[in-house]
Design a protein around this motif. Sequence first.
Motif, short mmCIF file in Angstrom:
data_model
loop_
_atom_site.label_atom_id
_atom_site.label_comp_id
_atom_site.label_asym_id
_atom_site.label_seq_id
_atom_site.Cartn_x
_atom_site.Cartn_y
_atom_site.Cartn_z
N LEU A 13 0.82 -1.21 0.00
CA LEU A 13 0.00 0.00 0.00
C LEU A 13 0.85 1.26 0.00
CD1 LEU A 13 -2.78 -1.07 2.53
CD2 LEU A 13 -2.88 -1.10 0.02
N GLY A 14 2.07 1.17 0.53
CA GLY A 14 2.95 2.32 0.58
C GLY A 14 3.82 2.51 -0.65
N ASP A 15 3.69 1.60 -1.62
CA ASP A 15 4.51 1.65 -2.83
C ASP A 15 3.74 2.35 -3.94
OD1 ASP A 15 6.02 1.26 -5.12
OD2 ASP A 15 6.29 -0.90 -4.80
N PRO A 16 4.07 3.61 -4.24
CA PRO A 16 3.31 4.34 -5.26
C PRO A 16 3.47 3.77 -6.66
CG PRO A 16 5.23 5.60 -4.56
CD PRO A 16 5.16 4.39 -3.68
N ALA A 17 4.47 2.94 -6.88
CA ALA A 17 4.67 2.35 -8.21
C ALA A 17 3.80 1.12 -8.43
CB ALA A 17 6.14 1.95 -8.38
N ARG A 18 3.15 0.66 -7.37
CA ARG A 18 2.35 -0.55 -7.47
C ARG A 18 0.87 -0.20 -7.37
NH1 ARG A 18 3.38 -5.87 -3.75
NH2 ARG A 18 2.18 -7.25 -5.09
N PRO A 19 0.04 -0.69 -8.30
CA PRO A 19 -1.39 -0.39 -8.22
C PRO A 19 -2.00 -0.89 -6.91
CG PRO A 19 -0.84 -1.45 -10.31
CD PRO A 19 0.38 -1.53 -9.45
N ARG A 20 -2.88 -0.10 -6.35
CA ARG A 20 -3.51 -0.44 -5.08
C ARG A 20 -4.50 -1.60 -5.28
NH1 ARG A 20 -4.22 1.97 -0.08
NH2 ARG A 20 -6.17 1.46 0.94
#
Length: 107
Positions: A13-20
């Motif tokens: 959830l904290g990784d902006p590069a990964r879709p939520r």
Amino acid sequence: MQQMTAPELAAWLGDPARPRPLLLDVRENWEYELGHIDGSTHIPMNTIPARIEELDEDAEIVCICHHGARSMSVAAFLERNGFEKITNLTGGVHAWAVQVDSAMPKY
């Protein structure tokens, strides 16, 4: 079905590069009202079969309950119904409250 720990979900959830992912909280209403992971979608376990059309078969879905057993049952049900990107939160919101968000009420 994949399994994921609370710290692993927090990192996702904290990784902006990964879709939520869709956070599917399957607990009862009173449990959800006590505390839940921000941004989660609440559909109680017993209503999933009637509301399955509300879920996107192509979405990454993380199933969540109190300790991980009910959500594992829901995850298995979703897989039997054609969902392929299903993950169960091991330890549920209890693990989240202990390992990630100490402000979340424990019950």
